[in-house]
Design a protein around this motif. Sequence first.
Motif, PDB file in Angstrom:
ATOM      1  N   SER A 109     106.064 -62.946  99.546  1.00 31.31           N
ATOM      2  CA  SER A 109     104.879 -62.496  99.644  1.00 31.31           C
ATOM      3  C   SER A 109     104.653 -60.840  99.059  1.00 31.31           C
ATOM      4  N   SER A 110     106.338 -60.060  98.692  1.00 32.11           N
ATOM      5  CA  SER A 110     106.390 -58.911  99.399  1.00 32.11           C
ATOM      6  C   SER A 110     106.892 -58.307  97.659  1.00 32.11           C
ATOM      7  N   ASN A 111     107.345 -57.795  97.347  1.00 35.68           N
ATOM      8  CA  ASN A 111     107.491 -57.050  95.887  1.00 35.68           C
ATOM      9  C   ASN A 111     108.897 -55.989  97.034  1.00 35.68           C
ATOM     10  N   THR A 112     110.279 -57.344  96.202  1.00 38.61           N
ATOM     11  CA  THR A 112     111.260 -56.923  97.347  1.00 38.61           C
ATOM     12  C   THR A 112     112.573 -55.746  96.435  1.00 38.61           C
ATOM     13  N   ILE A 113     112.043 -56.035  95.352  1.00 37.78           N
ATOM     14  CA  ILE A 113     112.888 -54.841  93.750  1.00 37.78           C
ATOM     15  C   ILE A 113     112.815 -53.099  94.898  1.00 37.78           C
ATOM     16  N   SER A 114     112.881 -52.452  93.692  1.00 37.17           N
ATOM     17  CA  SER A 114     113.507 -51.090  94.254  1.00 37.17           C
ATOM     18  C   SER A 114     111.898 -50.852  93.999  1.00 37.17           C
ATOM     19  N   ALA A 115     110.995 -51.323  93.322  1.00 38.28           N
ATOM     20  CA  ALA A 115     108.952 -50.128  93.255  1.00 38.28           C
ATOM     21  C   ALA A 115     108.767 -50.366  94.895  1.00 38.28           C
ATOM     22  N   GLY A 116     108.787 -51.630  95.314  1.00 36.24           N
ATOM     23  CA  GLY A 116     108.683 -52.049  96.215  1.00 36.24           C
ATOM     24  C   GLY A 116     108.581 -50.368  97.837  1.00 36.24           C
ATOM     25  N   ALA A 117     109.481 -50.287  97.275  1.00 38.19           N
ATOM     26  CA  ALA A 117     110.817 -49.251  98.812  1.00 38.19           C
ATOM     27  C   ALA A 117     109.173 -47.837  98.701  1.00 38.19           C
ATOM     28  N   CYS A 118     109.004 -47.819  97.013  1.00 37.21           N
ATOM     29  CA  CYS A 118     108.036 -46.445  97.335  1.00 37.21           C
ATOM     30  C   CYS A 118     107.103 -47.009  97.843  1.00 37.21           C
ATOM     31  N   THR A 119     105.721 -48.049  97.828  1.00 42.76           N
ATOM     32  CA  THR A 119     104.726 -48.252  97.775  1.00 42.76           C
ATOM     33  C   THR A 119     104.808 -48.282  99.633  1.00 42.76           C
ATOM     34  N   GLY A 120     105.913 -49.490 100.050  1.00 39.64           N
ATOM     35  CA  GLY A 120     106.552 -49.923 101.385  1.00 39.64           C
ATOM     36  C   GLY A 120     107.125 -48.110 101.888  1.00 39.64           C
ATOM     37  N   LEU A 121     107.010 -47.614 101.480  1.00 41.88           N
ATOM     38  CA  LEU A 121     107.196 -46.390 102.099  1.00 41.88           C
ATOM     39  C   LEU A 121     106.480 -44.521 102.386  1.00 41.88           C
ATOM     40  N   GLY A 122     106.212 -45.150 100.956  1.00 45.74           N
ATOM     41  CA  GLY A 122     105.144 -43.716 100.592  1.00 45.74           C
ATOM     42  C   GLY A 122     106.139 -42.513 100.443  1.00 45.74           C
ATOM     43  N   ILE A 123     107.087 -42.734  99.722  1.00 49.20           N
ATOM     44  CA  ILE A 123     107.457 -42.129  98.720  1.00 49.20           C
ATOM     45  C   ILE A 123     107.558 -41.958  97.362  1.00 49.20           C
ATOM     46  N   SER A 124     107.700 -41.238  96.667  1.00 48.10           N
ATOM     47  CA  SER A 124     107.568 -41.236  95.075  1.00 48.10           C
ATOM     48  C   SER A 124     108.774 -41.810  94.634  1.00 48.10           C
ATOM     49  N   PRO A 125     108.667 -41.642  93.105  1.00 48.34           N
ATOM     50  CA  PRO A 125     109.869 -42.258  92.749  1.00 48.34           C
ATOM     51  C   PRO A 125     110.630 -40.788  92.323  1.00 48.34           C
ATOM     52  N   LYS A 126     109.753 -39.856  91.987  1.00 50.80           N
ATOM     53  CA  LYS A 126     110.634 -38.550  92.172  1.00 50.80           C
ATOM     54  C   LYS A 126     112.576 -39.006  93.146  1.00 50.80           C
ATOM     55  N   SER A 127     111.905 -39.681  94.242  1.00 49.49           N
ATOM     56  CA  SER A 127     112.301 -39.182  95.302  1.00 49.49           C
ATOM     57  C   SER A 127     113.959 -40.316  94.952  1.00 49.49           C
ATOM     58  N   ILE A 128     113.337 -41.239  94.322  1.00 48.71           N
ATOM     59  CA  ILE A 128     114.994 -42.381  94.373  1.00 48.71           C
ATOM     60  C   ILE A 128     116.253 -41.571  93.702  1.00 48.71           C
ATOM     61  N   GLY A 129     117.187 -42.573  94.753  1.00 53.26           N
ATOM     62  CA  GLY A 129     118.831 -41.778  94.535  1.00 53.26           C
ATOM     63  C   GLY A 129     119.579 -42.691  93.758  1.00 53.26           C
ATOM     64  N   GLU A 130     120.449 -43.209  94.778  1.00 53.34           N
ATOM     65  CA  GLU A 130     121.150 -44.048  93.994  1.00 53.34           C
ATOM     66  C   GLU A 130     120.056 -45.213  94.388  1.00 53.34           C
ATOM     67  N   VAL A 131     120.274 -46.267  93.460  1.00 56.06           N
ATOM     68  CA  VAL A 131     120.179 -47.762  93.764  1.00 56.06           C
ATOM     69  C   VAL A 131     120.942 -48.516  94.187  1.00 56.06           C
ATOM     70  N   PHE A 132     121.905 -48.813  94.954  1.00 53.81           N
ATOM     71  CA  PHE A 132     123.018 -49.916  95.549  1.00 53.81           C
ATOM     72  C   PHE A 132     122.082 -51.315  95.325  1.00 53.81           C
ATOM     73  N   GLY A 133     122.639 -51.922  94.269  1.00 54.03           N
ATOM     74  CA  GLY A 133     122.762 -53.604  94.193  1.00 54.03           C
ATOM     75  C   GLY A 133     123.373 -54.520  95.009  1.00 54.03           C
ATOM     76  N   ILE A 134     123.066 -55.514  95.625  1.00 50.69           N
ATOM     77  CA  ILE A 134     124.141 -56.217  96.417  1.00 50.69           C
ATOM     78  C   ILE A 134     124.302 -58.043  96.416  1.00 50.69           C
TER      79      ILE A 134
END
Length: 420
Positions: free
Chosen positions: A239-264
Motif C-alpha cells: 500500500s505504499s510507493n516503493t519506487i524512488s519517488a517514494g523517497a521524496c514523499t517518505g523523507l521530505g527531501i526534494s527531487p533535486k537532492s537525489i543522487g544515485e539510484v541503486f536498483g537491486i
Amino acid sequence: MAKVDILLGLQWGDEGKGKVVDFLTPKYDIIARFQGGPNAGHTLEFDGKKHVLHQIPSGIFHPGKMNVIGNGVVLDPVTFSREIDGLKPYKLDLHNSLIISGKAQLIIPTHRLLDQAYEKAKGESKIGSTLRGIGPTYQDKMARVGIRAADINEPDFESRYNELKKRHCEILDHYDFDYSLDEWENDFFAALEVLRGFKIMNTEYYLNNSLKEGKSILAEGAQGSLLDIDFGSYPFVTSSNTISAGACTGLGISPKSIGEVFGIFKAYCTRVGSGPFPTELHGQEGEELRQKGREFGATTGRPRRCGWLDIPALNYAVMLNGVTQLFMMKADVLSGLDELSMGTSYIRSETETFEFPVNFTSEWKVKYEVFKGWENTSFKTYDDFPESFRTYIQYIEETIGVPINLVSVGPDRKDTLLKS
Ligand code: GDP
Ligand code: IMO
Ligand code: MG
C-alpha cells in the motif's frame, strides 16, 4: 550540497536490500527508511551471524551512523520494541543512533485485525498480505483518521487511540471474524513506553540540514517496484510507493537532492504472496531454486515462488526509478546449472511486447532466451568471471542500458564484488 542516494528493490521484494545497505553503510552518514513497515524483512549476515530487521534501518550495526525511520513508514510499536530487545546483546548506542519521524503513522492492534479480516473475506482472491496491518494503516492515513508517532506524547493520546479502535471494531463487526484484543493491547501499551524513550522529531528538517552540512544519506527502500501501489501488479501490491519517488514523499527531501539510484535485483525472480508472475517456474525447477536460494520469507517464513529473470519487468522498474547503477544478487544460486533462461518479451495473440502489461493474465506468454550456465561463483573479482557468467551479465547491461556495478555471490557482507 550532499545528496541522497536511494537503494531499492526492482522486483517483488526480498532482493537482498538489507545485505547491501549494511555493506554500503560505511560510505554514508545516515541511513533512512522511507516507506513500508513490518511487512519488510531485511536480512544481514556478518561474523557468522544472521539478523533480520523489519522496522529498523539496516545501517544500525555500524557505530556512529544515524538511522532514520521516515514519515512515509508505518510503525508498529510492538515489532519495534521486539527488535530493540533483539539488538541489546550488541551494545549499540541505539538512543543516539536511531530517530523516528513524528509523522510516521502508527500501526495499532486493530489495524492488524482488520488486515486479517479483509484477507479472510477475500477468500481465493486474497493478496497474500503479511498481515502486519500495513494496508489498513495506510488506508487510515489517506482517510485522515490515523495516529502518528508524535501523538503518543500528547495528553489526548489515549482518547485518540480509543476513538480509532472503536471505528475499527465497528468495521470488524461486519465481518465473520472472531478476535480477542486484550493480549495485543497489553503488548502495544508496553511497547509504547519503549518508543517514548526514542527521539521522535521532524526528521525532514534533520535530513535537509544534514545535507546542507555535507552529510551523505542512503535511503533504504522496502518491498520492490513491482509491489508499488501505482505501478505494481495491482491489486496484488503493497500500500505504499516503493519506487524512488517514494523517497521524496517518505523523507521530505526534494527531487533535486537525489543522487544515485541503486536498483537491486536477484539474478532470477521470486515473489511471495499472490499475483501474476510471468516467468514463474512451477514444479521441480522452481523447487530446486527455492531450496538452493533458501527462498523462504524473512517475515512470514512462507515459501517464495521462484522463476527466471524477467527482462521487460526489470526494464520497467529501471525506467520508473531512474536507476543509475544495477546491483545483481544471488548469482551463486544459479551456479551449477547447464542452461538457464531469461524472459525477454511477452506475447499475446501473436503480438510481441516489451512493456509490462497492465494485467498479466494466462493469455500472455513469455519469450525466453537461453544462456549457458556457470559452474560456481567462487571468483574474487570481476576479472575472474567465467565467460558464460560474463555473457549473462553483459546481456542484461546491454538490454537495460545500465551498468551492473555490484555482484553478490553469498549472503555474507564479504561475498560482495564491486566493479572497479
Ligand atoms: P530484502 O528484503 O531485500 O532485504 O531481502 P531478504 O533478506 O528478505 O531476502 C534475501 C535473502 O537472500 C536473505 O536470506 C539473504 O541473507 C540472502 N542473500 C542476500 N544476498 C545473497 C547472495 O548473494 N547469495 C545468497 N545465496 N543469498 C543471499
Ligand atoms: P521486503 O522489504 C516480499 C508482499 C506480500 C503480499 C503483498 C502485500 O522484505 O522486500 P502487505 O503485507 O504489504 O499488505 O502485503 O506484498 N510483500 C512483500 N514481499 N518482500 C517484502 O518486503 C514484502 N512486503 C510485502 O507478500 O504479496
Ligand atoms: Mg525481505
